[in-house]
Enzyme design. Structure first.
Site, PDB file in Angstrom:
ATOM      1  CG  ASN A   4      43.569 -25.694   9.010  1.00  0.00           C
ATOM      2  OD1 ASN A   4      44.489 -25.807   7.885  1.00  0.00           O
ATOM      3  ND2 ASN A   4      42.150 -26.161   9.146  1.00  0.00           N
ATOM      4  CD1 TRP A   5      49.372 -21.620   8.971  1.00  0.00           C
ATOM      5  CD2 TRP A   5      51.121 -22.518   7.524  1.00  0.00           C
ATOM      6  NE1 TRP A   5      50.508 -21.648   9.882  1.00  0.00           N
ATOM      7  CE2 TRP A   5      51.707 -21.625   9.201  1.00  0.00           C
ATOM      8  CE3 TRP A   5      51.622 -22.423   7.037  1.00  0.00           C
ATOM      9  CZ2 TRP A   5      52.736 -22.079   8.972  1.00  0.00           C
ATOM     10  CZ3 TRP A   5      53.403 -22.349   7.350  1.00  0.00           C
ATOM     11  CH2 TRP A   5      53.311 -22.674   8.382  1.00  0.00           C
ATOM     12  CE  LYS A   6      40.465 -22.897   8.188  1.00  0.00           C
ATOM     13  NZ  LYS A   6      39.823 -22.879   8.594  1.00  0.00           N
ATOM     14  CG  HIS A  90      38.538 -28.616   8.617  1.00  0.00           C
ATOM     15  ND1 HIS A  90      37.320 -27.031   7.945  1.00  0.00           N
ATOM     16  CD2 HIS A  90      38.576 -27.384   9.528  1.00  0.00           C
ATOM     17  CE1 HIS A  90      37.517 -25.998   8.380  1.00  0.00           C
ATOM     18  NE2 HIS A  90      38.872 -25.941   9.555  1.00  0.00           N
ATOM     19  CD  GLU A 162      38.065 -26.659  13.733  1.00  0.00           C
ATOM     20  OE1 GLU A 162      39.236 -26.008  14.018  1.00  0.00           O
ATOM     21  OE2 GLU A 162      37.907 -27.466  12.841  1.00  0.00           O
ATOM     22  CB  SER A 211      37.414 -18.082  17.482  1.00  0.00           C
ATOM     23  OG  SER A 211      36.487 -17.580  16.355  1.00  0.00           O
ATOM     24  N   GLY A 232      43.180 -21.608  12.734  1.00  0.00           N
ATOM     25  CA  GLY A 232      43.439 -21.109  11.732  1.00  0.00           C
ATOM     26  C   GLY A 232      44.195 -19.913  11.770  1.00  0.00           C
TER      27      GLY A 232
HETATM   28  P1  PGA Z   1      40.127 -20.633  13.259  1.00  0.00           P
HETATM   29  O1  PGA Z   1      39.974 -22.161  12.326  1.00  0.00           O
HETATM   30  O2  PGA Z   1      41.325 -20.876  14.009  1.00  0.00           O
HETATM   31  O3  PGA Z   1      40.961 -19.416  12.388  1.00  0.00           O
HETATM   32  O4  PGA Z   1      38.846 -20.213  13.561  1.00  0.00           O
HETATM   33  C1  PGA Z   1      40.003 -23.099  12.830  1.00  0.00           C
HETATM   34  C2  PGA Z   1      40.042 -24.272  12.223  1.00  0.00           C
HETATM   35  O5  PGA Z   1      39.130 -23.975  10.277  1.00  0.00           O
HETATM   36  O6  PGA Z   1      40.856 -25.289  12.062  1.00  0.00           O
END
Ligand code: PGA
Length: 253
Positions: A4-6, A90, A162, A211, A232
């Site tokens: 998930n590259w946001k 999400h 999550e 994380s 992410g």
């Molecule tokens: P993260 O994000 O791996 O940076 O904790 C995961 C996500 O928001 O899907």
């Protein structure tokens, strides 16, 4: 393995990352990798990875209506030529854009109708976690989702558990205990069995997210019932993501 590259990567950086990963992932690596860039880069990333069997493209979100006057939104028909996957629900969408489980269910149905695999996120927030309510909150979310699915469509989605307090963008975040995460997966599978029968337990696909890095991915992946990870922050640097994929691949080969 869903990346998930946001909003982290520019268009150029997204194309470079996709190109680098395509070269990096070994042919015998069994991991299915889904890259989720921002909307403007979907088509070009799909073009970069089109000859790769192991990498596919996903969107990070979609609107709940197929068409209409929705300024600034993106419809399933617009992403369909480029993606095979789409994240929905999400926690950032739920928290900052007011998305409810009803929205998530509508989006999930629309994606299924168009043959796109929804990656449906569930998870409890910090307050629920601290109050010892994680199982109740996740069970309620999952029951509502499952009520909208059938014994067939439940296998056409991927669930992503999550815990919101574990997502790395939160300055107070901390990784979940892998065994605790596995217990939630077990809970989800128990609910699925209750509603859809025994064979669902093996076939239901559930990812863990929050994380996950190259240092922790194996601890999650060795847990029973964790089929993959949604990453992410640690997914935006190709070398780091390539390392995560290689590690998951070694565990599965
Ligand atoms: P993260 O994000 O791996 O940076 O904790 C995961 C996500 O928001 O899907």
């Amino acid at each position: 393995m869903v990346a998930n590259w946001k909003m982290a990567l520019s268009h150029k950086a997204a194309l470079e990352a996709a190109g680098a990963l395509k070269k990096m992932i070994k042919k015998d690596n069994p991991v299915e990798t889904v890259l989720c860039p921002s909307f403007p880069s979907l088509a070009a990333v799909a073009e970069v990875i089109k000859s790769s069997e192991k990498i596919q493209v996903g969107a990070q979100n979609v609107h709940w209506e197929e068409k209409g006057a929705w300024t600034g939104e993106v419809s399933v028909l617009q992403i369909k030529p480029f993606v095979r996957w789409c994240i929905v629900g999400h926690s950032e969408r739920r928290e900052y854009f007011g998305e409810t489980n009803e929205h998530v269910i509508t989006k999930m149905g629309l994606l299924l109708k168009h043959g796109i695999t929804p990656v449906v996120c569930v998870g409890e927030n910090r307050q629920d976690h601290q109050a010892g309510q994680a199982t109740q909150v996740v069970a309620a979310q999952v029951r509502q989702l499952f009520a909208a699915l059938t014994v067939i469509t439940v296998h056409q989605i991927v669930l992503a558990y999550e815990p919101i307090w574990a997502i790395s963008s939160d300055p107070l975040s901390e990784p979940d205990d892998p065994e605790q995460a596995a217990e939630i997966m077990l809970l989800i599978r128990k609910i699925a069995v209750e509603l859809f029968g025994r064979e669902t337990v093996e076939r239901l696909r559930i990812l863990y997210g929050g994380s996950v890095t190259e240092k922790t991915v194996e601890q999650f992946m060795i847990q029973p019932g964790i089929d993959g990870v949604l990453v992410g922050g640690a997914s935006v640097r190709p070398l780091q993501l390539g390392d995560i994929i290689a590690r998951v691949g070694r565990l599965n080969s």
